[in-house]
Design a protein around this motif. Structure first.
Motif, PDB file in Angstrom:
ATOM      1  N   CYS A  91       0.824  -1.205   0.000  1.00 36.57           N
ATOM      2  CA  CYS A  91       0.000   0.000   0.000  1.00 36.57           C
ATOM      3  C   CYS A  91       0.861   1.260   0.000  1.00 36.57           C
ATOM      4  O   CYS A  91       1.761   1.405   0.830  1.00 36.57           O
ATOM      5  CB  CYS A  91      -0.929   0.012   1.214  1.00 36.57           C
ATOM      6  N   GLY A  93      -0.921   4.284  -0.249  1.00 33.80           N
ATOM      7  CA  GLY A  93      -1.870   5.351   0.032  1.00 33.80           C
ATOM      8  C   GLY A  93      -1.212   6.322   1.013  1.00 33.80           C
ATOM      9  O   GLY A  93      -0.151   6.022   1.561  1.00 33.80           O
ATOM     10  N   THR A  94      -1.851   7.450   1.257  1.00 32.39           N
ATOM     11  CA  THR A  94      -1.200   8.508   2.042  1.00 32.39           C
ATOM     12  C   THR A  94      -0.673   8.038   3.393  1.00 32.39           C
ATOM     13  O   THR A  94       0.499   8.239   3.716  1.00 32.39           O
ATOM     14  CB  THR A  94      -2.187   9.679   2.259  1.00 32.39           C
ATOM     15  N   ALA A  95      -1.532   7.375   4.189  1.00 27.01           N
ATOM     16  CA  ALA A  95      -1.101   6.951   5.535  1.00 27.01           C
ATOM     17  C   ALA A  95       0.084   6.003   5.455  1.00 27.01           C
ATOM     18  O   ALA A  95       1.051   6.122   6.210  1.00 27.01           O
ATOM     19  CB  ALA A  95      -2.264   6.291   6.270  1.00 27.01           C
ATOM     20  N   CYS A  96       0.007   5.041   4.538  1.00 33.06           N
ATOM     21  CA  CYS A  96       1.112   4.075   4.411  1.00 33.06           C
ATOM     22  C   CYS A  96       2.349   4.744   3.831  1.00 33.06           C
ATOM     23  O   CYS A  96       3.474   4.408   4.211  1.00 33.06           O
ATOM     24  CB  CYS A  96       0.677   2.893   3.552  1.00 33.06           C
ATOM     25  N   CYS A 132      -4.368   2.519  -0.724  1.00 30.95           N
ATOM     26  CA  CYS A 132      -5.251   2.333   0.428  1.00 30.95           C
ATOM     27  C   CYS A 132      -6.085   1.059   0.342  1.00 30.95           C
ATOM     28  O   CYS A 132      -6.822   0.829  -0.602  1.00 30.95           O
ATOM     29  CB  CYS A 132      -6.190   3.521   0.668  1.00 30.95           C
ATOM     30  N   ILE A 133      -5.915   0.229   1.341  1.00 28.00           N
ATOM     31  CA  ILE A 133      -6.705  -1.006   1.436  1.00 28.00           C
ATOM     32  C   ILE A 133      -7.609  -0.953   2.666  1.00 28.00           C
ATOM     33  O   ILE A 133      -8.083  -1.966   3.150  1.00 28.00           O
ATOM     34  CB  ILE A 133      -5.782  -2.252   1.473  1.00 28.00           C
ATOM     35  N   GLY A 134      -7.807   0.251   3.187  1.00 27.83           N
ATOM     36  CA  GLY A 134      -8.722   0.418   4.317  1.00 27.83           C
ATOM     37  C   GLY A 134      -8.141  -0.012   5.641  1.00 27.83           C
ATOM     38  O   GLY A 134      -8.875  -0.290   6.589  1.00 27.83           O
ATOM     39  N   ALA A 135      -6.828  -0.108   5.734  1.00 26.76           N
ATOM     40  CA  ALA A 135      -6.187  -0.510   6.994  1.00 26.76           C
ATOM     41  C   ALA A 135      -5.207   0.575   7.416  1.00 26.76           C
ATOM     42  O   ALA A 135      -4.124   0.276   7.926  1.00 26.76           O
ATOM     43  CB  ALA A 135      -5.482  -1.848   6.807  1.00 26.76           C
ATOM     44  N   CYS A 136      -5.596   1.828   7.241  1.00 29.11           N
ATOM     45  CA  CYS A 136      -4.678   2.954   7.471  1.00 29.11           C
ATOM     46  C   CYS A 136      -4.137   2.971   8.901  1.00 29.11           C
ATOM     47  O   CYS A 136      -3.001   3.369   9.130  1.00 29.11           O
ATOM     48  CB  CYS A 136      -5.372   4.272   7.185  1.00 29.11           C
TER      49      CYS A 136
HETATM   50  S1  FES Z   1      -3.251   4.215   3.128  1.00 26.24           S
HETATM   51 FE1  FES Z   1      -2.565   2.195   3.340  1.00 26.24          FE
HETATM   52  S2  FES Z   1      -4.259   1.207   4.171  1.00 26.24           S
HETATM   53 FE2  FES Z   1      -4.960   3.188   3.890  1.00 26.24          FE
END
Ligand code: FES
Length: 165
Positions: A91, A93-96, A132-136
């Protein structure tokens, strides 16, 4: 086994897939409008769309190879790369991303000896990226097939992957 001691099983298997493809194409000769249906069938057969198969399809359906390639690249459910038995998605996504996702990807690439979007030579793993896989809350996360892994440490990636044959 050949005289050099190499198994020809894979080659024979591949040849039989092309024979199957020829059979499929017999029912679609000159029918360019069947292109997408035929591409689906070919992908079902090979697991991806090898260049040689695309050339056979273009010839038999009487469409240009460029048209075939255009359709294949337009729809993301078609793939021209062989896929592995196990799919790894890191992932970004932003958080990851801010919690080390790029480092996880880099280490996975190094451990497996492949780049994002590629498959290992033994077809055991395909590596890719998701947003993002919904596990931020568990960032950085990665997903192997349907299993989600959170707070992934770069030193533990191979340990995780060992479970997947
Ligand atoms: S950004 Fe990685 S799970 Fe949401």
């Amino acid at each position: 086994m050949s005289s050099e001691g190499h198994c020809r099983c894979t080659q024979i298997e591949e040849e039989s897939l092309y024979t199957e493809l020829e059979k499929i194409l017999e029912g679609h000769k000159g029918r360019g409008k069947d292109l997408i249906i035929v591409l689906h069938k070919a992908q079902g057969l090979f697991g991806y769309l090898p260049r040689k198969a695309l050339e056979m399809i273009a010839l038999e359906l009487d469409v240009s190879i460029n048209e075939v390639l255009g359709v294949v690249t337009f729809y993301n459910f078609f793939s021209t790369q062989p896929t592995g038995r196990n799919s790894i998605k890191v992932c970004l996504g932003t958080a990851c991303y801010v919690r080390g996702g790029p480092g996880v990807l880099k280490q996975a690439e190094k451990d497996l000896g492949i780049k994002d979007g590629e498959t290992t030579g033994d077809r055991r793993f395909s590596l890719g990226v998701v947003r993002c896989i919904g596990a931020c809350g568990l960032a950085p996360a990665m997903i192997v097939n349907n299993d989600v892994y959170g707070r992934v440490k770069t030193t533990k990636i191979m340990e995780i992957l060992e479970k997947y044959e």
